[in-house]
Design a protein around this motif. Structure first.
Motif, PDB file in Angstrom:
ATOM      1  N   ARG A  55      19.488   7.173  11.531  1.00 20.42           N
ATOM      2  CA  ARG A  55      19.784   5.751  11.741  1.00 20.42           C
ATOM      3  C   ARG A  55      20.150   5.520  13.200  1.00 20.42           C
ATOM      4  NH1 ARG A  55      20.311   2.959   6.988  1.00 20.42           N
ATOM      5  NH2 ARG A  55      20.537   4.206   5.110  1.00 20.42           N
ATOM      6  N   ASP A  56      19.745   4.348  13.688  1.00 24.10           N
ATOM      7  CA  ASP A  56      20.089   3.974  15.056  1.00 24.10           C
ATOM      8  C   ASP A  56      21.517   3.431  15.102  1.00 24.10           C
ATOM      9  OD1 ASP A  56      19.975   1.306  14.137  1.00 24.10           O
ATOM     10  OD2 ASP A  56      18.006   0.948  15.020  1.00 24.10           O
ATOM     11  N   GLU A  57      21.957   2.994  16.295  1.00 21.49           N
ATOM     12  CA  GLU A  57      23.336   2.510  16.460  1.00 21.49           C
ATOM     13  C   GLU A  57      23.639   1.307  15.571  1.00 21.49           C
ATOM     14  OE1 GLU A  57      21.267   2.759  19.182  1.00 21.49           O
ATOM     15  OE2 GLU A  57      22.081   4.469  20.272  1.00 21.49           O
ATOM     16  N   GLY A  58      22.631   0.532  15.224  1.00 23.87           N
ATOM     17  CA  GLY A  58      22.809  -0.632  14.360  1.00 23.87           C
ATOM     18  C   GLY A  58      22.762  -0.301  12.882  1.00 23.87           C
ATOM     19  N   GLY A  59      22.570   0.980  12.546  1.00 28.23           N
ATOM     20  CA  GLY A  59      22.535   1.392  11.148  1.00 28.23           C
ATOM     21  C   GLY A  59      21.178   1.275  10.490  1.00 28.23           C
ATOM     22  N   GLN A  60      20.139   0.916  11.276  1.00 27.15           N
ATOM     23  CA  GLN A  60      18.787   0.775  10.729  1.00 27.15           C
ATOM     24  C   GLN A  60      18.107   2.142  10.655  1.00 27.15           C
ATOM     25  OE1 GLN A  60      18.995  -2.580   9.553  1.00 27.15           O
ATOM     26  NE2 GLN A  60      16.822  -2.398   9.967  1.00 27.15           N
ATOM     27  N   VAL A  61      17.298   2.335   9.632  1.00 28.39           N
ATOM     28  CA  VAL A  61      16.521   3.563   9.518  1.00 28.39           C
ATOM     29  C   VAL A  61      15.527   3.621  10.675  1.00 28.39           C
ATOM     30  CG1 VAL A  61      14.838   4.822   8.128  1.00 28.39           C
ATOM     31  CG2 VAL A  61      16.792   3.733   7.013  1.00 28.39           C
ATOM     32  N   ALA A  62      15.588   4.703  11.426  1.00 23.36           N
ATOM     33  CA  ALA A  62      14.721   4.874  12.594  1.00 23.36           C
ATOM     34  C   ALA A  62      13.849   6.113  12.493  1.00 23.36           C
ATOM     35  CB  ALA A  62      15.576   4.954  13.864  1.00 23.36           C
ATOM     36  N   ALA A  63      14.194   7.034  11.586  1.00 23.02           N
ATOM     37  CA  ALA A  63      13.438   8.278  11.445  1.00 23.02           C
ATOM     38  C   ALA A  63      13.698   8.852  10.064  1.00 23.02           C
ATOM     39  CB  ALA A  63      13.858   9.280  12.517  1.00 23.02           C
ATOM     40  N   THR A  64      12.674   9.484   9.501  1.00 26.46           N
ATOM     41  CA  THR A  64      12.837  10.133   8.192  1.00 26.46           C
ATOM     42  C   THR A  64      11.935  11.347   8.096  1.00 26.46           C
ATOM     43  OG1 THR A  64      11.100   8.857   7.109  1.00 26.46           O
ATOM     44  CG2 THR A  64      13.341   7.982   6.950  1.00 26.46           C
ATOM     45  N   ALA A  65      12.302  12.229   7.192  1.00 28.16           N
ATOM     46  CA  ALA A  65      11.453  13.336   6.771  1.00 28.16           C
ATOM     47  C   ALA A  65      11.851  13.683   5.340  1.00 28.16           C
ATOM     48  CB  ALA A  65      11.622  14.553   7.668  1.00 28.16           C
ATOM     49  N   PHE A  66      10.867  14.000   4.541  1.00 24.86           N
ATOM     50  CA  PHE A  66      11.113  14.449   3.170  1.00 24.86           C
ATOM     51  C   PHE A  66      10.931  15.959   3.134  1.00 24.86           C
ATOM     52  CE2 PHE A  66       9.900  10.041   2.774  1.00 24.86           C
ATOM     53  CZ  PHE A  66      10.722   9.564   1.769  1.00 24.86           C
ATOM     54  N   LEU A  67      11.823  16.647   2.445  1.00 23.13           N
ATOM     55  CA  LEU A  67      11.765  18.103   2.338  1.00 23.13           C
ATOM     56  C   LEU A  67      11.542  18.474   0.880  1.00 23.13           C
ATOM     57  CD1 LEU A  67      14.765  19.011   4.662  1.00 23.13           C
ATOM     58  CD2 LEU A  67      12.332  18.884   5.224  1.00 23.13           C
ATOM     59  N   GLY A  68      10.386  19.051   0.612  1.00 25.45           N
ATOM     60  CA  GLY A  68      10.014  19.380  -0.761  1.00 25.45           C
ATOM     61  C   GLY A  68      10.295  20.826  -1.093  1.00 25.45           C
TER      62      GLY A  68
ATOM     63  N   ASP B 180       0.833  -1.205   0.000  1.00 28.58           N
ATOM     64  CA  ASP B 180       0.000   0.000   0.000  1.00 28.58           C
ATOM     65  C   ASP B 180       0.868   1.256   0.000  1.00 28.58           C
ATOM     66  OD1 ASP B 180      -2.443  -1.479   0.214  1.00 28.58           O
ATOM     67  OD2 ASP B 180      -2.187  -1.590   2.402  1.00 28.58           O
ATOM     68  N   VAL B 181       1.967   1.205   0.716  1.00 28.33           N
ATOM     69  CA  VAL B 181       2.848   2.362   0.910  1.00 28.33           C
ATOM     70  C   VAL B 181       3.772   2.573  -0.289  1.00 28.33           C
ATOM     71  CG1 VAL B 181       4.755   3.228   2.341  1.00 28.33           C
ATOM     72  CG2 VAL B 181       2.741   2.195   3.420  1.00 28.33           C
ATOM     73  N   ARG B 182       4.195   1.494  -0.924  1.00 24.37           N
ATOM     74  CA  ARG B 182       5.205   1.555  -1.994  1.00 24.37           C
ATOM     75  C   ARG B 182       4.917   2.614  -3.062  1.00 24.37           C
ATOM     76  NH1 ARG B 182       9.012  -1.881  -2.601  1.00 24.37           N
ATOM     77  NH2 ARG B 182       7.900  -3.466  -1.417  1.00 24.37           N
ATOM     78  N   PRO B 183       3.689   2.749  -3.600  1.00 24.88           N
ATOM     79  CA  PRO B 183       3.459   3.767  -4.630  1.00 24.88           C
ATOM     80  C   PRO B 183       3.736   5.190  -4.137  1.00 24.88           C
ATOM     81  CG  PRO B 183       1.676   2.173  -4.642  1.00 24.88           C
ATOM     82  CD  PRO B 183       2.512   1.885  -3.426  1.00 24.88           C
ATOM     83  N   ASP B 184       3.397   5.483  -2.893  1.00 23.18           N
ATOM     84  CA  ASP B 184       3.684   6.822  -2.365  1.00 23.18           C
ATOM     85  C   ASP B 184       5.191   7.038  -2.233  1.00 23.18           C
ATOM     86  OD1 ASP B 184       0.879   6.723  -2.064  1.00 23.18           O
ATOM     87  OD2 ASP B 184       0.983   8.107  -0.369  1.00 23.18           O
ATOM     88  N   TYR B 185       5.909   6.017  -1.792  1.00 23.85           N
ATOM     89  CA  TYR B 185       7.366   6.142  -1.702  1.00 23.85           C
ATOM     90  C   TYR B 185       7.952   6.380  -3.097  1.00 23.85           C
ATOM     91  CZ  TYR B 185      12.271   5.186  -1.386  1.00 23.85           C
ATOM     92  OH  TYR B 185      13.621   5.302  -1.509  1.00 23.85           O
ATOM     93  N   LEU B 186       7.460   5.661  -4.088  1.00 25.85           N
ATOM     94  CA  LEU B 186       7.987   5.815  -5.450  1.00 25.85           C
ATOM     95  C   LEU B 186       7.751   7.228  -5.981  1.00 25.85           C
ATOM     96  CD1 LEU B 186       7.101   2.343  -6.992  1.00 25.85           C
ATOM     97  CD2 LEU B 186       9.319   3.141  -6.113  1.00 25.85           C
ATOM     98  N   LYS B 187       6.631   7.853  -5.627  1.00 21.12           N
ATOM     99  CA  LYS B 187       6.402   9.253  -6.015  1.00 21.12           C
ATOM    100  C   LYS B 187       7.453  10.154  -5.379  1.00 21.12           C
ATOM    101  CE  LYS B 187       1.424   8.778  -6.527  1.00 21.12           C
ATOM    102  NZ  LYS B 187       0.127   9.103  -5.913  1.00 21.12           N
ATOM    103  N   HIS B 188       7.752   9.903  -4.106  1.00 20.81           N
ATOM    104  CA  HIS B 188       8.803  10.682  -3.437  1.00 20.81           C
ATOM    105  C   HIS B 188      10.154  10.430  -4.101  1.00 20.81           C
ATOM    106  CE1 HIS B 188       6.098  12.207  -0.539  1.00 20.81           C
ATOM    107  NE2 HIS B 188       6.513  11.592   0.553  1.00 20.81           N
ATOM    108  N   LEU B 189      10.408   9.185  -4.481  1.00 23.04           N
ATOM    109  CA  LEU B 189      11.682   8.843  -5.113  1.00 23.04           C
ATOM    110  C   LEU B 189      11.883   9.608  -6.414  1.00 23.04           C
ATOM    111  CD1 LEU B 189      14.233   7.118  -5.017  1.00 23.04           C
ATOM    112  CD2 LEU B 189      12.945   5.291  -6.140  1.00 23.04           C
ATOM    113  N   VAL B 190      10.846   9.733  -7.212  1.00 23.80           N
ATOM    114  CA  VAL B 190      10.935  10.509  -8.459  1.00 23.80           C
ATOM    115  C   VAL B 190      11.320  11.950  -8.136  1.00 23.80           C
ATOM    116  CG1 VAL B 190       9.600  11.437 -10.399  1.00 23.80           C
ATOM    117  CG2 VAL B 190       9.377   9.020  -9.773  1.00 23.80           C
ATOM    118  N   ALA B 191      10.691  12.531  -7.122  1.00 29.88           N
ATOM    119  CA  ALA B 191      11.017  13.907  -6.724  1.00 29.88           C
ATOM    120  C   ALA B 191      12.438  14.002  -6.173  1.00 29.88           C
ATOM    121  CB  ALA B 191      10.003  14.415  -5.706  1.00 29.88           C
ATOM    122  N   LEU B 192      12.891  12.961  -5.453  1.00 28.69           N
ATOM    123  CA  LEU B 192      14.273  12.946  -4.954  1.00 28.69           C
ATOM    124  C   LEU B 192      15.264  12.935  -6.111  1.00 28.69           C
ATOM    125  CD1 LEU B 192      13.932  10.352  -2.055  1.00 28.69           C
ATOM    126  CD2 LEU B 192      14.587  12.754  -1.782  1.00 28.69           C
ATOM    127  N   GLU B 193      14.989  12.110  -7.090  1.00 27.03           N
ATOM    128  CA  GLU B 193      15.898  11.990  -8.227  1.00 27.03           C
ATOM    129  C   GLU B 193      15.972  13.279  -9.037  1.00 27.03           C
ATOM    130  OE1 GLU B 193      14.676   8.443 -10.283  1.00 27.03           O
ATOM    131  OE2 GLU B 193      15.614   7.150  -8.772  1.00 27.03           O
TER     132      GLU B 193
END
Length: 173
Positions: A66-79, A43-56
């Motif tokens: 990222r947390d101490e283990g290198g995992q994504v723990a927080a994000t924000a997109f800036l348009g 369900d989420v993937r199409p919205d992420y792909l729209k953001h990806l196009v804008a990122l590119e």
């Protein structure tokens, strides 16, 4: 917990999958990030792909914590704004912290990283975001220095009979 933040990290399949998983987890925990639970990664993937196009195309930037283990723990997109009269401010979209880390200061760290990123972009004078009323997140953003500058009652329909205010907040830089 202290997170390590990067702006515009290289897009990799691992990063994509971790962001989609985070977005799914935040949505299913009741986070107001564009969905109403239950949702799946598909369900989420199409919205992420729209953001990806804008990122590119560099119309959008990504702040990743990222947390101490290198995992994504927080994000924000800036348009970035493309309108010639509004290029002096940016939008913050899809602001997310892993549900298990909420209440531990990670959201405040993320918003500080968003502010640093905004200040690093030439000509940017403010960060604007919207949030869903009835969640209390507007109080969180206010505690991070954002001011409510607009409110449209009932603009967000979460479910039949459950309409929420669309709240616009601004952080001058």
């Amino acid at each position: 917990m202290t997170l390590t933040f990067t702006v515009d990290p290289p897009q990799t399949p691992r990063l994509r999958d971790e962001i989609i998983d985070l977005w799914t987890d935040v949505s299913n925990a009741g986070g107001a990030v564009g969905f109403v639970p239950p949702v799946t990664a598909e369900d989420v993937r199409p919205d992420y792909l729209k953001h990806l196009v804008a990122l590119e195309s560099r119309r959008m930037h990504l702040v990743v914590g990222r947390d101490e283990g290198g995992q994504v723990a927080a994000t924000a997109f800036l348009g970035r704004n493309t309108h010639r009269l509004q290029r002096h401010w940016i939008w913050a979209y899809t602001v997310m912290v892993r549900p298990g880390l909420q209440g531990q200061g990670c959201g405040r760290e993320l918003m500080a990283a968003v502010e640093r990123a905004g200040r690093s972009f030439d000509g940017i004078e403010a960060i604007r975001l919207t949030c869903r009323g009835g969640t209390g997140v507007d109080r969180f953003y206010a505690s991070c220095g954002y001011k409510e500058v607009g409110r449209v009652p009932g603009m967000i329909r979460v479910a039949p009979g459950d309409d929420r205010d669309d709240i616009t907040m601004l952080l001058p830089l």
